[in-house]
Structures are given as C-alpha cells and as structure tokens.
Design an enzyme around this catalytic site. Structure first.
Site, PDB file in Angstrom:
ATOM      1  N   SER A   1    -102.677  74.420 104.789  1.00 40.40           N
ATOM      2  CA  SER A   1    -102.335  75.283 105.917  1.00 40.40           C
ATOM      3  C   SER A   1    -101.259  74.708 106.816  1.00 40.40           C
ATOM      4  O   SER A   1    -100.808  75.389 107.739  1.00 40.40           O
ATOM      5  CB  SER A   1    -103.594  75.544 106.757  1.00 40.40           C
ATOM      6  OG  SER A   1    -104.103  74.317 107.268  1.00 40.40           O
ATOM      7  N   CYS A   2    -100.840  73.457 106.580  1.00 40.71           N
ATOM      8  CA  CYS A   2     -99.929  72.806 107.525  1.00 40.71           C
ATOM      9  C   CYS A   2     -98.539  72.538 106.967  1.00 40.71           C
ATOM     10  O   CYS A   2     -97.554  73.076 107.470  1.00 40.71           O
ATOM     11  CB  CYS A   2    -100.542  71.488 108.015  1.00 40.71           C
ATOM     12  SG  CYS A   2    -102.036  71.696 108.988  1.00 40.71           S
ATOM     13  N   PHE A   3     -98.434  71.699 105.937  1.00 35.52           N
ATOM     14  CA  PHE A   3     -97.122  71.240 105.498  1.00 35.52           C
ATOM     15  C   PHE A   3     -96.160  72.375 105.153  1.00 35.52           C
ATOM     16  O   PHE A   3     -95.034  72.402 105.655  1.00 35.52           O
ATOM     17  CB  PHE A   3     -97.254  70.288 104.310  1.00 35.52           C
ATOM     18  CG  PHE A   3     -97.788  68.919 104.664  1.00 35.52           C
ATOM     19  CD1 PHE A   3     -98.192  68.617 105.955  1.00 35.52           C
ATOM     20  CD2 PHE A   3     -97.882  67.936 103.706  1.00 35.52           C
ATOM     21  CE1 PHE A   3     -98.692  67.359 106.287  1.00 35.52           C
ATOM     22  CE2 PHE A   3     -98.372  66.669 104.017  1.00 35.52           C
ATOM     23  CZ  PHE A   3     -98.776  66.386 105.307  1.00 35.52           C
TER      24      PHE A   3
ATOM     25  N   LYS B   1     -96.022  75.618 105.975  1.00 32.73           N
ATOM     26  CA  LYS B   1     -95.621  76.475 107.100  1.00 32.73           C
ATOM     27  C   LYS B   1     -94.877  75.678 108.169  1.00 32.73           C
ATOM     28  O   LYS B   1     -93.932  76.187 108.787  1.00 32.73           O
ATOM     29  CB  LYS B   1     -96.827  77.198 107.705  1.00 32.73           C
ATOM     30  CG  LYS B   1     -97.699  76.393 108.629  1.00 32.73           C
ATOM     31  CD  LYS B   1     -98.776  77.247 109.280  1.00 32.73           C
ATOM     32  CE  LYS B   1     -99.636  76.442 110.253  1.00 32.73           C
ATOM     33  NZ  LYS B   1     -98.879  75.985 111.452  1.00 32.73           N
ATOM     34  N   ASP B   2     -95.277  74.421 108.384  1.00 33.67           N
ATOM     35  CA  ASP B   2     -94.634  73.650 109.448  1.00 33.67           C
ATOM     36  C   ASP B   2     -93.217  73.233 109.069  1.00 33.67           C
ATOM     37  O   ASP B   2     -92.315  73.231 109.913  1.00 33.67           O
ATOM     38  CB  ASP B   2     -95.479  72.421 109.791  1.00 33.67           C
ATOM     39  CG  ASP B   2     -96.790  72.792 110.466  1.00 33.67           C
ATOM     40  OD1 ASP B   2     -96.950  73.972 110.828  1.00 33.67           O
ATOM     41  OD2 ASP B   2     -97.653  71.911 110.621  1.00 33.67           O
TER      42      ASP B   2
END
Length: 423
Positions: free
Chosen positions: A262-264, A266-267
């Site tokens: 969910s992080c890498f 999209k960030d």
C-alpha cells in the site's frame, strides 16, 4: 494523555492500539460501524502479527472505537490516519484528509482546551499547511492559541508493525510551534528512539523520501539481478558482499519480483507527480517504477522457456500477499503474474497462508487450496511469489507435481532443482 485517532484502518488501528498499550486513553473514529464494532470486541478487522493479543488487553479499557466525531474535544492529540490512495494519474487523493480535517474543525467548535491536530497519513509536502490547517480552522475562526498542528509520519512495515511502533529507528515530528511538537513528543516518552523535529513540509518529505529510497534499492537490486542471471551469477551472493559495506547495509537488497503493498508504489508515483507539478523531471524515480513494472513479466518469460505454451497447463502459485506475514494483496506482484497466466490460458491452483480471501475478491475463479501440497497436485509448474517462511520447509510436497519445474520470485525455498527469476 487523551488521544483520538481518525481512521481505524491499518495505520490507524496499529497506532491507536500501540498508544493504548503504552498507557494512553485512546479513541478511534472509524466511519465503518462494522470495523468499529469488531475493534470494541477486541477483534482486529485486519491481520497483523501481535495485534490481536494487544487488542484483547486494551479493548473496552483504555481503547474504544466509534463511528462519529462526538466527544473528541477532550483529546490532547488528534491523529489523522486516513487513506491517501492514488488518483488515476498517480498523484495523492486528498479527499479523505480534507473530509477528516473539516469534521475535526466542526467537532472542536466551542472547545477551549489546547489540541494538537497531527497528520500521520502519508501526504505530499505542503498538505498540512495548505489543506489540513485551513479545513480545520474554517469553522473555528481565529483561535490559534487553542490549536496546534504537527506532522508525525509513520514508518510501519506490514507484518512487523507492532515491533516497528514500539521499537522505532526514529520519531519524526514536524510542527507549527515548539509547544505543539512537545505535546506530540510527550506521547512517545516511553519509547527509546531519537526524536527528529522539523518543519511540517520537511516531515512530510521525510516519509516520501524514505519510501522512494527503499523502492530504489529494490529496483536497483532487481536490475543487478537481471544482469547476474544472464552471466550465471547468484545475485544473492553479490548482494551479500555489497551489503556488508556500512555505507549501503544489507536491507532491501533482495532481488526478485519487485515491490508492492500500500505504500511504495503509490508514494513513489505521488512523488513523481509532485516533482512534475513543479517542473522537475524525476528520471531516476520513473526508472524505479519502470523496473518494478517489468519484473513480474520476467518470471512468465522464464516459465515459457521451461514448459512452452501455457495454454491448459496447470500452474501452482504459492504466495499471493505482497509480502510474508500479512493478508494484504494491494499491488502484490502476484496480481500481474496471475493476470498474464490467465491471459495465456493457464489453469491456476493457488495457496497463501493468509491472503486467499483477499485475492478471491480480485480473482474469484481461481482454484484456492488450504495447503501447498494440494495446490501442487498434478501441476506442470510452480511459481513461488511470496517469501512465507513456511515455504522454506517444503520438500516432499513438490513430488506431487506432474513436472517439477519450480521457479522462485522470492528466494525462500531450501530444496534443490530450483530456479529464480534473478538467480
């Protein structure tokens, strides 16, 4: 302290539970009444190692959940932990941040207590100043003496989030004033970690930069792995030697299918879009994404080399979550692999210790099994896509395959006759 956490999702629930575990009185505001009810029963709506054990200790005592904003005016700190999903162009969608901020402002109207509204969600630099503060202050008017603002990014790894919260590498707090920063710092006073205090924008940028750098290490390792594969070199031997350099360290150098979660993804994309908005061309970051997107296709190419046409071939897929010790399949590298297998007419039998139910929402027609052995029965080939520790113990189960063609996307198996996507 009295702490209110807005959002009972992954970050919000872990954060709230850990603060309650440290002795604070914590209220979660979660608009999904079903999730709120589960939390109040001590049942986590997500899987995270050690979370259920902690929830049983604190639910109904110093942790509660509700689906409205009433009563939050007693909070010393109000933590915003709502989602910032990607928009179609990859930039961060801030609608939930805006909605939560507006609701906080209306809920605090008339309160004379000092509150520190603290953003924990990952947001583009400038968001707290340009979005959160105006949205909170609009219904409050000019009462700056009773409200402070901070940015306190989270650095939690799924599957290890409880340990990461209680034993952090660092605590980053950006604030509008020293007073606001000190309030947030007090909430962490039982933890042994360096505290870095910064401006709001710097704190926001620290989170994006950390994730982008780790993603870069992964894509760099995969590119080196692809070269090593052509040269007949074990990239894991190479990276072991590289990782001993204290300037580099061994973490996030494991070559394989790439990063998900969910992080890498999209960030990094949000940082790319932010750079472009200011007229910068983030060549390196775009390459990080490009390498990551191409990597799953390499395991399909390798599979076709080994067994030929995939039509009507039974392929056992072991591992569906984006990493071990979680049921999260968001941006899992198994999704593009499975999509390509289906497109080429393969028959898929799948197993994951935790993530089968999550993956069924994406691929309902697959054959899901409750153990690896049954998934391997009669398979023409096996792809191992997640580094679950229990996969390292597999051995005799592979004898149930029609053909023992086994390809790893993550280096976890200990038996012989295995080929890796990068090694």
């Amino acid at each position: 302290m009295n702490i209110t956490v807005i959002g009972g999702g992954y970050v919000g629930l872990v954060t709230a539970s850990c603060f309650a575990y440290l002795g604070h009185t914590v209220r979660i505001v979660e608009i999904d009444t079903g999730k709120a009810d589960l939390i109040n029963q001590g049942v986590p709506p997500i899987y995270e190692d050690k979370l259920e054990e902690i929830l049983r200790q604190i639910s109904g005592k110093n942790l509660s959940a509700q689906s409205h904003y009433e009563g939050i005016e007693d909070a010393d700190i109000i933590l915003i932990c709502v989602g910032t999903p990607p928009q179609d162009d990859g930039s961060a969608d801030l609608r939930y941040i805006t909605g939560a901020s507006e609701s906080i402002g209306y809920a605090l109207k008339g309160s004379t207590k000092y509150h520190v509204i603290t953003v924990k969600s990952t947001v583009p630099p400038g968001t707290t100043e340009s979005v959160v503060i105006p949205a909170v202050m609009k219904p409050l008017g000019d009462i700056s003496d009773t409200v402070g603002f901070c940015m306190n990014p989270e650095f939690l790894r799924e599957g290890r989030a409880i340990d990461d919260f209680l034993h952090p590498d660092r605590i980053v707090i950006g604030g509008t004033s020293q007073k606001a920063i000190e309030v947030v710092q007090k909430a962490y006073e039982k933890l042994d970690a360096p505290v870095i205090t910064t401006s709001l924008k710097a704190a926001e940028m620290i989170k994006y930069t950390s994730n982008a750098f780790l993603a870069t290490k992964i894509s760099f390792s995969n590119e080196i792995g692809n070269i090593c594969k052509k040269l007949g070199i074990d990239v894991y031997e190479v990276m072991k030697g590289v990782g001993y350099d204290h300037r580099i360290n061994p973490y996030f150098l494991n070559a394989g299918l790439g990063f998900g979660g969910s992080c890498f993804p999209k960030d990094v994309m949000a940082l790319i879009r932010l750079a472009e908005r200011y007229g910068e061309e983030p060549v390196l970051l775009k390459s990080v994404i490009e390498v990551n997107e191409q990597q799953p296709g390499r395991i399909i190419q390798l599979l076709r080399t080994r067994i030929g046409d995939l039509k009507e071939k039974k392929i056992a897929v072991l591992g569906l979550a984006f990493k071990d010790n979680t049921d999260d399949v968001r941006d899992s590298r198994s999704i593009p692999v499975i999509s390509e297998l289906l497109e080429q007419g393969a028959i898929i039998s799948a197993f994951d210790p935790m993530a089968a139910d999550s993956m069924k929402k994406i691929f309902p027609s697959l054959s899901y099994y409750t153990n690896a052995g049954d998934a391997l029965e009669g398979a023409d080939a096996c792809l191992v896509l997640t580094e679950w520790p229990e996969f390292s113990k597999l051995g005799s189960e592979f004898a149930r395959m029609k053909n023992q063609v086994i390809i790893e996307g993550r280096k976890i198996l200990s038996c012989s006759g295995i080929e890796g996507v990068c090694w």
